[in-house]
Scaffold this motif. Structure first.
Motif, PDB file in Angstrom:
ATOM      1  N   GLN A   1       3.646  12.951   8.345  1.00 27.67           N
ATOM      2  CA  GLN A   1       2.901  12.829   7.096  1.00 27.67           C
ATOM      3  C   GLN A   1       3.651  11.972   6.092  1.00 27.67           C
ATOM      4  O   GLN A   1       3.053  11.142   5.382  1.00 27.67           O
ATOM      5  CB  GLN A   1       2.620  14.226   6.516  1.00 27.67           C
ATOM      6  CG  GLN A   1       1.695  15.081   7.364  1.00 27.67           C
ATOM      7  CD  GLN A   1       0.333  14.455   7.537  1.00 27.67           C
ATOM      8  OE1 GLN A   1      -0.207  13.858   6.613  1.00 27.67           O
ATOM      9  NE2 GLN A   1      -0.241  14.589   8.728  1.00 27.67           N
TER      10      GLN A   1
ATOM     11  N   ASN B   1       3.401   8.472   7.185  1.00 26.22           N
ATOM     12  CA  ASN B   1       2.051   7.968   6.898  1.00 26.22           C
ATOM     13  C   ASN B   1       1.887   7.673   5.406  1.00 26.22           C
ATOM     14  O   ASN B   1       1.256   6.685   5.019  1.00 26.22           O
ATOM     15  CB  ASN B   1       1.005   8.980   7.346  1.00 26.22           C
ATOM     16  CG  ASN B   1       0.905   9.068   8.861  1.00 26.22           C
ATOM     17  OD1 ASN B   1       1.256   8.128   9.562  1.00 26.22           O
ATOM     18  ND2 ASN B   1       0.450  10.192   9.378  1.00 26.22           N
ATOM     19  N   GLY B   2       2.452   8.573   4.546  1.00 24.98           N
ATOM     20  CA  GLY B   2       2.370   8.331   3.107  1.00 24.98           C
ATOM     21  C   GLY B   2       3.115   7.066   2.700  1.00 24.98           C
ATOM     22  O   GLY B   2       2.609   6.257   1.912  1.00 24.98           O
TER      23      GLY B   2
ATOM     24  N   SER C   1       1.186   4.173   3.856  1.00 27.00           N
ATOM     25  CA  SER C   1       0.018   3.930   3.002  1.00 27.00           C
ATOM     26  C   SER C   1       0.428   3.258   1.688  1.00 27.00           C
ATOM     27  O   SER C   1      -0.228   2.315   1.236  1.00 27.00           O
ATOM     28  CB  SER C   1      -0.703   5.251   2.725  1.00 27.00           C
ATOM     29  OG  SER C   1      -1.791   5.053   1.847  1.00 27.00           O
ATOM     30  N   CYS C   2       1.534   3.753   1.091  1.00 32.35           N
ATOM     31  CA  CYS C   2       2.011   3.140  -0.159  1.00 32.35           C
ATOM     32  C   CYS C   2       2.409   1.681   0.066  1.00 32.35           C
ATOM     33  O   CYS C   2       2.060   0.802  -0.746  1.00 32.35           O
ATOM     34  CB  CYS C   2       3.198   3.940  -0.705  1.00 32.35           C
ATOM     35  SG  CYS C   2       2.772   5.598  -1.287  1.00 32.35           S
TER      36      CYS C   2
END
Length: 498
Positions: A365, A368-369, A372-373
């Motif tokens: 996670q 993934n964060g 994404s950022c």
């Protein structure tokens, strides 16, 4: 963008490069990066169909071996690998699954445990065999490319895409044959196996385990040694009946036994340059292996106890027969404690496994964060740069438009001027000269005109005078003529005097 952001982006790109898809499209000619497991980088011709699945078996980001899998039979057609020395340890056999066979949209790109695949793979078991398909049957999971032939302890040769149904006795003898052939015949006669290419396969029969997994009619192995001037090629077959022994066969004859009669090795593994002396030595060792297998079969038929003793190393947890009364009492007393210890051990293992899964989920996670950022930051940066680029590109365009308008106005002025010149030039030159000299001619003509008028008036007066005198002369002439008729003789001289 700071240095840290560039490093993070580079790490993500490198990670994306490592996680390449393992399943290859049917229209692709080869097995991608796994072509190196085939002689001359060329997979067998004539075995693959559109219904088959090409798998480049990867683990820990590295390709390990290649497999052509048949979803219809749920067994592999063949597995190809480079030879290596047998591994010193024998881990527990376990069936691993290929997620993308049942779920092509799965983002799991390497083999996983079946327990992990239950919750993460859609349509599990629709196109490949599961461990449950072998339960409560007379067949076990048998690898075409067994762990015994790999010196890499991290090599997972237990995916079910590399396995076919085998009875326990057949699997033990098949792997024993492979180990003996590789260690005594094939590898020693091919430079310690550095240039040895192996293809193991299975020919399906009409029988299936639980109506799902096809039982092979026989299994086969083809070996190609790629040594310039000293190469060779050999084939081996073994039928699944317990009484059959492994048989040696030439590669061309092996190809005739397989469906569609394929070509296993390009140019038949350099047939024109093969070393027949090495092939004879290999056949001598093969005969020894066959004799050992016949002897073992005869011992099994005479003494069932020999079979149990031979199977004991493969089943270290099997209980030993006999034992003293004290041993039985101690076993009875310590058994509950052993069971409790085993229960605690399994609980600890399960808790640790769940903790690892939780940490992996959290790390995933977080990754993934961060991804994404970074993606959003990269998208915003790209959008900003694109906008600036559009404006910078638009400045020369606008300057060109203004210059084009100026040039257009100048051309219009020039065009009007040319039109005026053309119209001026279209008037006759004589007319222009007459117009220009009109004042000069007019002023110069006034005296002449006045003279002409005066001459005209003088002429008119002279004409009147001449007319008057002529008339009067005529009248006098008439009168004289009358008088003459009446007798007055008037001479011309007298009239002249008059």
């Amino acid at each position: 963008m700071g240095c840290a952001c560039w490093l993070a982006l580079g790490g993500l790109l490198a990670l994306a490069g490592l996680l390449q898809a393992r399943l290859l499209p049917a229209h692709q000619a080869g097995f991608g990066e796994c072509d190196r497991f085939f002689y001359a980088g060329t997979p067998p011709a004539g075995l693959a169909t559109e219904a088959h699945v090409k798998i480049c078996q990867r683990f820990a980001g590295t390709e390990r071996f290649a497999t052509l899998y048949s979803p219809d039979h749920r067994i592999p057609v063949f597995s190809a690998f480079r030879a290596a020395r047998p591994a010193p340890l024998y881990p527990e056999q376990r069936g691993l699954l290929e997620p993308q066979i049942d779920d092509p949209d799965s983002n799991l790109e390497e083999i996983i445990e079946e327990t992990d695949a239950v919750t993460s793979v859609n349509n599990l078991g629709s196109k490949q065999a599961l461990n449950a398909d072998y339960l409560d049957s007379d067949y076990e999971i048998g690898q075409l490319y067994p762990f015994l032939l790999s010196n890499d302890l991290q090599m997972p040769t237990f995916p079910l895409t590399n396995s076919v149904p085998m009875t326990k006795s057949f699997r033990e003898r098949w792997h024993m044959n492979l180990n003996s052939l590789m260690d005594q015949a094939l590898i020693p006669h091919c430079g310690d196996g550095k240039d040895l290419y192996i293809i193991t396969g299975a020919v399906p029969s009409d029988h299936k385990v639980k109506g799902k997994v096809t039982i092979p009619k026989f299994v086969w192995l083809a070996a190609c040694c790629d040594i310039p001037g000293g190469g060779w090629a050999m084939g081996f077959t073994k039928h699944t009946q317990d009484s059959d022994i492994i048989e040696d066969v030439m590669v061309r004859d092996l190809e005739k036994l397989l469906p569609h009669e394929p070509q296993l090795f390009r140019d038949n593994c350099g047939e024109t340059e093969q070393d027949t002396e090495k092939m004879k030595k290999i056949l001598e060792v093969v005969n020894q292996v066959q004799d050992a297998e016949r002897s073992l079969q005869s011992q099994e038929s005479l003494s069932p106890q020999t079979k149990s003793q031979r199977s004991a190393p493969l089943s270290p947890e099997a209980p030993e027969g006999g034992g003293s009364l004290l041993g039985k009492i101690l076993g009875f007393l310590f058994t509950p404690f052993i069971k409790i210890f085993q229960l605690i051990y399994y609980l600890v293992i399960a808790v640790l496994k769940n903790i690892v899964h939780l940490l992996w989920f959290v790390a995933k996670q977080v990754i993934n964060g961060i991804e994404s950022c970074i993606y959003r930051l990269g998208a915003a940066t790209v959008s900003y740069l694109v906008t600036i680029g559009h404006e910078l590109v638009g400045i020369p365009w606008k300057v060109l438009k203004v210059m084009a308008k100026i040039i257009r106005a100048l051309l219009r002025v020039l065009c009007c001027l040319l039109k005026a010149i053309c119209r001026a030039l279209s008037i006759p030159l004589r007319v222009l000269l007459d117009v220009a000299t009109f004042p000069v001619y007019t002023m110069g003509a006034i005296p002449v005109v006045c003279k002409d008028i005066a001459v005209g008036l003088g002429g008119a007066l002279s004409l009147l005078c001449d007319t008057a005198f002529g008339t009067m002369g005529g009248l006098f002439q008439v009168i004289f003529s009358v008088f003459k008729r009446f007798g007055y003789k008037v001479t011309f001289d007298n009239s002249g005097e008059l």
